[in-house]
Design a protein around this motif. Structure first.
Motif, PDB file in Angstrom:
ATOM      1  N   ARG A 197       0.808  -1.215   0.000  1.00 10.93           N
ATOM      2  CA  ARG A 197       0.000   0.000   0.000  1.00 10.93           C
ATOM      3  C   ARG A 197       0.841   1.266   0.000  1.00 10.93           C
ATOM      4  NH1 ARG A 197      -3.645  -1.431   5.133  1.00 10.93           N
ATOM      5  NH2 ARG A 197      -1.541  -1.838   5.891  1.00 10.93           N
ATOM      6  N   SER A 198       2.167   1.097  -0.077  1.00  5.18           N
ATOM      7  CA  SER A 198       3.057   2.261  -0.086  1.00  5.18           C
ATOM      8  C   SER A 198       4.388   1.869  -0.726  1.00  5.18           C
ATOM      9  CB  SER A 198       3.304   2.758   1.346  1.00  5.18           C
ATOM     10  OG  SER A 198       4.053   1.799   2.076  1.00  5.18           O
ATOM     11  N   LEU A 218       0.847  -3.051  -6.435  1.00  3.52           N
ATOM     12  CA  LEU A 218       0.433  -1.746  -5.932  1.00  3.52           C
ATOM     13  C   LEU A 218      -1.088  -1.756  -5.894  1.00  3.52           C
ATOM     14  CD1 LEU A 218       2.825   0.537  -8.055  1.00  3.52           C
ATOM     15  CD2 LEU A 218       3.298  -0.678  -5.910  1.00  3.52           C
ATOM     16  N   PHE A 254      -3.796   2.147  -5.583  1.00  3.93           N
ATOM     17  CA  PHE A 254      -3.104   3.408  -5.818  1.00  3.93           C
ATOM     18  C   PHE A 254      -3.908   4.184  -6.868  1.00  3.93           C
ATOM     19  CE2 PHE A 254       0.085   1.287  -3.582  1.00  3.93           C
ATOM     20  CZ  PHE A 254       1.295   1.973  -3.525  1.00  3.93           C
ATOM     21  N   THR A 255      -3.832   5.506  -6.843  1.00  5.05           N
ATOM     22  CA  THR A 255      -4.405   6.280  -7.938  1.00  5.05           C
ATOM     23  C   THR A 255      -3.496   6.134  -9.152  1.00  5.05           C
ATOM     24  OG1 THR A 255      -3.213   8.330  -7.452  1.00  5.05           O
ATOM     25  CG2 THR A 255      -5.306   7.959  -6.285  1.00  5.05           C
ATOM     26  N   SER A 256      -3.981   6.503 -10.327  1.00  5.02           N
ATOM     27  CA  SER A 256      -3.155   6.366 -11.524  1.00  5.02           C
ATOM     28  C   SER A 256      -1.895   7.222 -11.434  1.00  5.02           C
ATOM     29  CB  SER A 256      -3.965   6.735 -12.769  1.00  5.02           C
ATOM     30  OG  SER A 256      -4.476   8.049 -12.672  1.00  5.02           O
ATOM     31  N   ASP A 257      -2.017   8.410 -10.857  1.00  4.53           N
ATOM     32  CA  ASP A 257      -0.830   9.268 -10.694  1.00  4.53           C
ATOM     33  C   ASP A 257       0.151   8.645  -9.701  1.00  4.53           C
ATOM     34  OD1 ASP A 257      -1.757  11.162 -12.485  1.00  4.53           O
ATOM     35  OD2 ASP A 257      -2.693  12.405 -10.936  1.00  4.53           O
ATOM     36  N   GLU A 258      -0.365   8.089  -8.617  1.00  3.20           N
ATOM     37  CA  GLU A 258       0.495   7.444  -7.630  1.00  3.20           C
ATOM     38  C   GLU A 258       1.198   6.236  -8.221  1.00  3.20           C
ATOM     39  OE1 GLU A 258      -2.068   8.530  -3.566  1.00  3.20           O
ATOM     40  OE2 GLU A 258      -2.398   6.647  -4.634  1.00  3.20           O
ATOM     41  N   VAL A 298       4.236   7.381 -10.372  1.00  4.52           N
ATOM     42  CA  VAL A 298       5.355   7.834  -9.534  1.00  4.52           C
ATOM     43  C   VAL A 298       6.012   6.649  -8.828  1.00  4.52           C
ATOM     44  CG1 VAL A 298       5.978   9.181  -7.500  1.00  4.52           C
ATOM     45  CG2 VAL A 298       4.407  10.142  -9.193  1.00  4.52           C
ATOM     46  N   ALA A 299       5.202   5.805  -8.206  1.00 10.35           N
ATOM     47  CA  ALA A 299       5.744   4.681  -7.439  1.00 10.35           C
ATOM     48  C   ALA A 299       6.486   3.693  -8.326  1.00 10.35           C
ATOM     49  CB  ALA A 299       4.615   3.968  -6.689  1.00 10.35           C
ATOM     50  N   TYR A 331      -3.631   3.612 -16.013  1.00  6.18           N
ATOM     51  CA  TYR A 331      -2.612   2.965 -15.187  1.00  6.18           C
ATOM     52  C   TYR A 331      -1.522   2.293 -16.023  1.00  6.18           C
ATOM     53  CZ  TYR A 331      -6.018   3.559 -11.418  1.00  6.18           C
ATOM     54  OH  TYR A 331      -6.886   4.078 -10.493  1.00  6.18           O
TER      55      TYR A 331
END
Length: 312
Positions: free
Chosen positions: A220-221, A238, A241-245, A248-249, A283
């Motif tokens: 989750r992170s 993942l 997560f949002t698509s933006d997250e 980045v991740a 995504y």
């Protein structure tokens, strides 16, 4: 990706025949009065495709009629997209037996074809956006009908994901937390404590499964993902997560571990949670290897088929 000429029926275990037997028994547990009216005269029926879609489930359809002493001649290939109204196959044998197997065979074919159609549609949409990764289903399948649903996903060009709990070890948050509490007793659940518990769970899973079983960890992170990768997880998921997250991740994980000497492909990044045909493309990015969604097999529509007796 499987070759289009591959006979996917060769993948099926012998146990699928027992499933077909049980479905026939379920559909006719007592007298077949309608069949009594028809009798044993030889005849044939045409399988008609009444809506557009990908044909899938041929081995199951065939087996229904094999068990009833009938035979099927197909006029289309499995995986072919049909337009209505298409004469897809001809079933021959005792009329009573054809009608006895009709509904069971059609139900299987309609549902399997619906899954293949939805899977194919989403694969094509993601390829249209230039994404080269793997679209996969999930283990959210119907008890007793899983093999048909997984088969439909394959025919549609997607990945079935793990077939059962023994296929791959997936450590979700509950597994990690239960493992930590088993070892250390009652702990306060915090992001830090969960991340610190992941290596213990991964190592236990790898010890139990050996080299042949991959280990995936739901995270989750980024902190949890790094803990899983550092412990030797083959795949990190993942989750929600949002698509933006996600973008980045996934970038941070791929570049960060590459800088530490982990070669590309050493671990895979999967994204799951709420993905549908309407948002999956958001995504799909270069650093994401797998998109998994139950939307291609859970709650999908059907391809409509009917079986019509041929009059002579």
């Amino acid at each position: 990706m499987l070759d289009k000429t591959s006979n996917l029926g060769h993948l099926l275990p012998p146990t699928y025949r027992r499933l077909i037997t049980s479905w026939l028994e379920e559909d006719c547990p007592s007298f077949d009065c309608g069949g009594f009216v028809v009798g044993e005269s030889q005849g044939e029926a045409r399988l008609l495709g009444k809506s557009k879609g990908v044909v899938a489930g041929v081995p199951f359809f065939d087996e229904v009629f094999v068990q009833l002493g009938c035979w099927v001649e197909w006029h289309v290939q499995e995986g072919e997209t049909i337009d209505p109204i298409k004469h897809c196959a001809t079933v021959r044998g005792p009329m009573r037996k054809i009608l006895l197997g009709e509904r069971v065979a059609l139900n299987i074919l309609a549902r399997c074809s619906g899954i293949a159609t939805k899977s194919s549609s989403l694969v094509k949409a993601l390829r249209h956006h230039g994404w080269k990764g793997t679209l996969a289903g999930t283990r959210k399948t119907t008890p007793g009908f899983r093999i048909v649903e997984k088969y439909g996903i394959l025919v549609g060009g997607a990945d079935p994901h793990r077939h059962d709990l023994s296929s791959m070890t997936m450590l979700k948050d509950n597994h990690v937390w239960a493992c930590a509490n088993k070892t250390a007793g009652s702990l306060t659940q915090t992001p830090e404590s969960i991340a610190s518990a992941i290596p213990m769970a991964v190592q236990a899973a790898k010890t139990a499964g050996g080299f042949a079983i991959k280990v995936e960890v739901e995270v989750r992170s980024i902190e949890e993902a790094n803990a899983a990768i550092g412990a030797g997880a083959d795949i990190v998921m993942l989750d929600n997560f949002t698509s933006d997250e996600v973008r980045v991740a996934a970038r941070l994980l791929k570049t960060g571990w590459a800088a530490k000497g982990k070669l590309p492909g050493t671990f895979l990044i999967e994204v799951s949670g709420g993905l549908t045909e309407h948002n999956a493309a958001l995504y799909a990015c270069e650093d994401v290897d797998i998109l998994s969604t139950s939307s291609i097999h859970q709650g999908t529509g059907i391809v409509d088929f009917s079986l019509k007796v041929s009059l002579r």
